[in-house]
Design a protein around this motif. Structure first.
Motif, PDB file in Angstrom:
ATOM      1  N   ARG A  38      40.185 -31.822 -51.647  1.00  0.00           N
ATOM      2  CA  ARG A  38      39.759 -30.765 -50.723  1.00  0.00           C
ATOM      3  C   ARG A  38      40.854 -30.490 -49.694  1.00  0.00           C
ATOM      4  NH1 ARG A  38      34.672 -33.256 -51.290  1.00  0.00           N
ATOM      5  NH2 ARG A  38      34.976 -34.530 -49.435  1.00  0.00           N
ATOM      6  N   ALA A  41      43.733 -28.581 -51.406  1.00  0.00           N
ATOM      7  CA  ALA A  41      43.368 -27.179 -51.645  1.00  0.00           C
ATOM      8  C   ALA A  41      43.380 -26.398 -50.332  1.00  0.00           C
ATOM      9  CB  ALA A  41      41.990 -27.099 -52.309  1.00  0.00           C
ATOM     10  N   ARG A  45      45.994 -23.308 -49.407  1.00  0.00           N
ATOM     11  CA  ARG A  45      45.503 -21.992 -48.986  1.00  0.00           C
ATOM     12  C   ARG A  45      46.112 -21.614 -47.645  1.00  0.00           C
ATOM     13  NH1 ARG A  45      41.901 -21.022 -45.412  1.00  0.00           N
ATOM     14  NH2 ARG A  45      40.888 -23.050 -45.611  1.00  0.00           N
TER      15      ARG A  45
END
Length: 174
Positions: A38, A41, A45
Protein backbone atom coordinates in the motif's frame (compact mmCIF):
# COMPACT_ATOMS: atom_id res chain seq x y z
CA UNK A 1 -1.47 6.83 3.97
CA UNK A 2 -4.53 8.14 5.77
CA UNK A 3 -6.17 5.36 7.84
CA UNK A 4 -9.64 6.66 6.93
CA UNK A 5 -9.02 6.16 3.22
CA UNK A 6 -11.24 3.50 1.72
CA UNK A 7 -9.24 0.48 0.58
CA UNK A 8 -9.93 -1.99 -2.20
CA UNK A 9 -8.76 -5.61 -1.97
CA UNK A 10 -6.48 -6.82 -4.76
CA UNK A 11 -4.68 -10.07 -5.35
CA UNK A 12 -1.59 -10.78 -7.36
CA UNK A 13 1.77 -12.46 -7.44
CA UNK A 14 5.24 -10.94 -7.42
CA UNK A 15 8.64 -12.55 -7.86
CA UNK A 16 10.49 -13.93 -4.85
CA UNK A 17 13.24 -11.33 -5.41
CA UNK A 18 10.69 -8.47 -5.41
CA UNK A 19 9.04 -9.87 -2.27
CA UNK A 20 12.38 -10.15 -0.44
CA UNK A 21 13.33 -6.64 -1.52
CA UNK A 22 9.97 -5.28 -0.33
CA UNK A 23 10.25 -7.02 3.03
CA UNK A 24 13.79 -5.72 3.61
CA UNK A 25 12.69 -2.10 3.18
CA UNK A 26 11.76 0.04 6.14
CA UNK A 27 8.78 2.17 5.23
CA UNK A 28 8.08 4.15 8.37
CA UNK A 29 7.04 1.25 10.56
CA UNK A 30 5.23 -0.73 7.87
CA UNK A 31 5.73 -4.41 8.67
CA UNK A 32 3.44 -6.63 6.63
CA UNK A 33 3.65 -7.14 2.89
CA UNK A 34 0.18 -5.57 2.54
CA UNK A 35 1.20 -2.43 4.44
CA UNK A 36 4.36 -2.11 2.42
CA UNK A 37 2.58 -2.69 -0.88
CA UNK A 38 0.00 0.00 0.00
CA UNK A 39 2.84 2.36 0.86
CA UNK A 40 4.65 1.65 -2.42
CA UNK A 41 1.45 2.17 -4.46
CA UNK A 42 0.72 5.43 -2.62
CA UNK A 43 4.30 6.64 -3.04
CA UNK A 44 4.27 5.81 -6.76
CA UNK A 45 0.98 7.69 -7.27
CA UNK A 46 2.23 10.72 -5.34
CA UNK A 47 5.51 10.63 -7.25
CA UNK A 48 3.68 10.88 -10.56
CA UNK A 49 1.25 13.50 -9.32
CA UNK A 50 3.99 15.73 -7.94
CA UNK A 51 6.57 15.43 -10.69
CA UNK A 52 4.48 17.47 -13.12
CA UNK A 53 5.99 20.92 -12.70
CA UNK A 54 9.53 21.97 -13.48
CA UNK A 55 10.25 23.13 -9.92
CA UNK A 56 8.87 19.92 -8.42
CA UNK A 57 10.89 17.88 -10.91
CA UNK A 58 14.14 19.66 -10.03
CA UNK A 59 13.39 19.18 -6.34
CA UNK A 60 12.64 15.46 -6.80
CA UNK A 61 15.71 14.82 -8.94
CA UNK A 62 17.87 16.65 -6.41
CA UNK A 63 16.34 14.52 -3.65
CA UNK A 64 17.10 11.34 -5.61
CA UNK A 65 20.66 12.46 -6.33
CA UNK A 66 21.42 13.71 -2.82
CA UNK A 67 22.73 10.38 -1.42
CA UNK A 68 25.26 10.17 -4.26
CA UNK A 69 26.29 13.83 -3.84
CA UNK A 70 26.63 13.26 -0.08
CA UNK A 71 28.88 10.24 -0.67
CA UNK A 72 30.97 12.21 -3.14
CA UNK A 73 31.35 15.13 -0.69
CA UNK A 74 32.44 12.70 2.05
CA UNK A 75 34.98 11.08 -0.27
CA UNK A 76 36.20 14.51 -1.41
CA UNK A 77 36.70 15.54 2.20
CA UNK A 78 38.56 12.32 2.96
CA UNK A 79 40.75 12.55 -0.16
CA UNK A 80 41.12 16.36 0.07
CA UNK A 81 39.97 16.86 -3.52
CA UNK A 82 37.08 18.63 -5.23
CA UNK A 83 35.52 18.64 -8.70
CA UNK A 84 33.75 21.66 -10.11
CA UNK A 85 32.67 19.38 -12.97
CA UNK A 86 30.72 17.13 -10.57
CA UNK A 87 29.10 20.17 -8.93
CA UNK A 88 28.11 21.67 -12.27
CA UNK A 89 26.69 18.42 -13.64
CA UNK A 90 24.78 17.69 -10.43
CA UNK A 91 23.27 21.17 -10.56
CA UNK A 92 22.43 21.60 -14.26
CA UNK A 93 21.57 18.12 -15.53
CA UNK A 94 18.58 17.68 -13.19
CA UNK A 95 17.29 21.01 -14.51
CA UNK A 96 17.33 19.73 -18.09
CA UNK A 97 15.67 16.43 -17.18
CA UNK A 98 13.05 18.13 -14.99
CA UNK A 99 12.22 20.62 -17.73
CA UNK A 100 11.79 17.84 -20.27
CA UNK A 101 9.69 15.77 -17.85
CA UNK A 102 7.49 18.78 -17.10
CA UNK A 103 6.58 19.02 -20.80
CA UNK A 104 4.23 16.00 -20.65
CA UNK A 105 0.99 17.67 -21.68
CA UNK A 106 1.29 19.16 -25.17
CA UNK A 107 -1.16 21.94 -25.99
CA UNK A 108 -4.02 21.85 -28.47
CA UNK A 109 -3.08 21.34 -32.15
CA UNK A 110 -2.97 25.04 -33.02
CA UNK A 111 -0.29 25.72 -30.37
CA UNK A 112 2.06 22.78 -31.05
CA UNK A 113 4.81 24.64 -32.93
CA UNK A 114 5.26 27.39 -30.30
CA UNK A 115 5.29 24.65 -27.64
CA UNK A 116 8.04 22.78 -29.51
CA UNK A 117 10.04 25.96 -30.12
CA UNK A 118 9.81 26.94 -26.45
CA UNK A 119 10.88 23.46 -25.34
CA UNK A 120 13.83 23.44 -27.71
CA UNK A 121 14.98 26.93 -26.69
CA UNK A 122 14.81 26.20 -22.95
CA UNK A 123 16.73 22.92 -23.31
CA UNK A 124 19.32 24.66 -25.49
CA UNK A 125 19.72 27.33 -22.82
CA UNK A 126 20.46 24.71 -20.16
CA UNK A 127 22.80 22.73 -22.44
CA UNK A 128 24.69 25.89 -23.40
CA UNK A 129 25.22 26.59 -19.70
CA UNK A 130 26.68 23.08 -19.37
CA UNK A 131 28.97 23.69 -22.36
CA UNK A 132 29.98 27.16 -21.16
CA UNK A 133 30.79 25.96 -17.66
CA UNK A 134 32.71 22.98 -19.03
CA UNK A 135 34.74 25.31 -21.25
CA UNK A 136 35.46 27.53 -18.24
CA UNK A 137 36.92 24.49 -16.49
CA UNK A 138 39.42 24.25 -19.35
CA UNK A 139 40.64 27.85 -19.10
CA UNK A 140 43.47 27.13 -16.71
CA UNK A 141 46.38 24.77 -17.19
CA UNK A 142 44.96 22.52 -14.49
CA UNK A 143 41.19 22.04 -14.39
CA UNK A 144 39.39 22.23 -11.02
CA UNK A 145 38.55 18.53 -11.21
CA UNK A 146 39.77 15.42 -9.40
CA UNK A 147 42.13 14.84 -12.31
CA UNK A 148 43.58 18.29 -13.10
CA UNK A 149 44.47 17.06 -16.62
CA UNK A 150 40.97 15.67 -17.26
CA UNK A 151 40.14 18.14 -20.02
CA UNK A 152 43.49 17.88 -21.82
CA UNK A 153 42.89 17.06 -25.48
CA UNK A 154 39.12 16.79 -24.87
CA UNK A 155 38.20 20.35 -25.78
CA UNK A 156 40.11 20.50 -29.07
CA UNK A 157 37.13 19.39 -31.16
CA UNK A 158 34.86 21.91 -29.45
CA UNK A 159 37.44 24.63 -30.00
CA UNK A 160 37.69 23.66 -33.66
CA UNK A 161 33.90 23.71 -34.07
CA UNK A 162 33.66 27.14 -32.41
CA UNK A 163 36.38 28.39 -34.78
CA UNK A 164 34.50 27.06 -37.80
CA UNK A 165 31.27 28.69 -36.63
CA UNK A 166 33.11 31.96 -36.08
CA UNK A 167 34.64 31.77 -39.56
CA UNK A 168 31.23 31.07 -41.09
CA UNK A 169 29.66 33.99 -39.24
CA UNK A 170 32.42 36.39 -40.29
CA UNK A 171 32.76 35.32 -43.92
CA UNK A 172 31.01 37.33 -46.62
CA UNK A 173 27.70 35.83 -47.69
CA UNK A 174 27.85 34.31 -51.21
Amino acid sequence: MNDTTKTVPISGRISQDDYEFLMQQSFGGKVTASEKLRFVASFFRQYHEHFGTYAEGVEELNRIGEPARKNLRQLEMKQKVHSDLIDMAAHLLPQAIAYLASRQDPPADKEELPYLLETEEKLLSILLRVIEQTLRLGLTREAPTYNPRLLDDKLETISELVGLISERDHSPNP
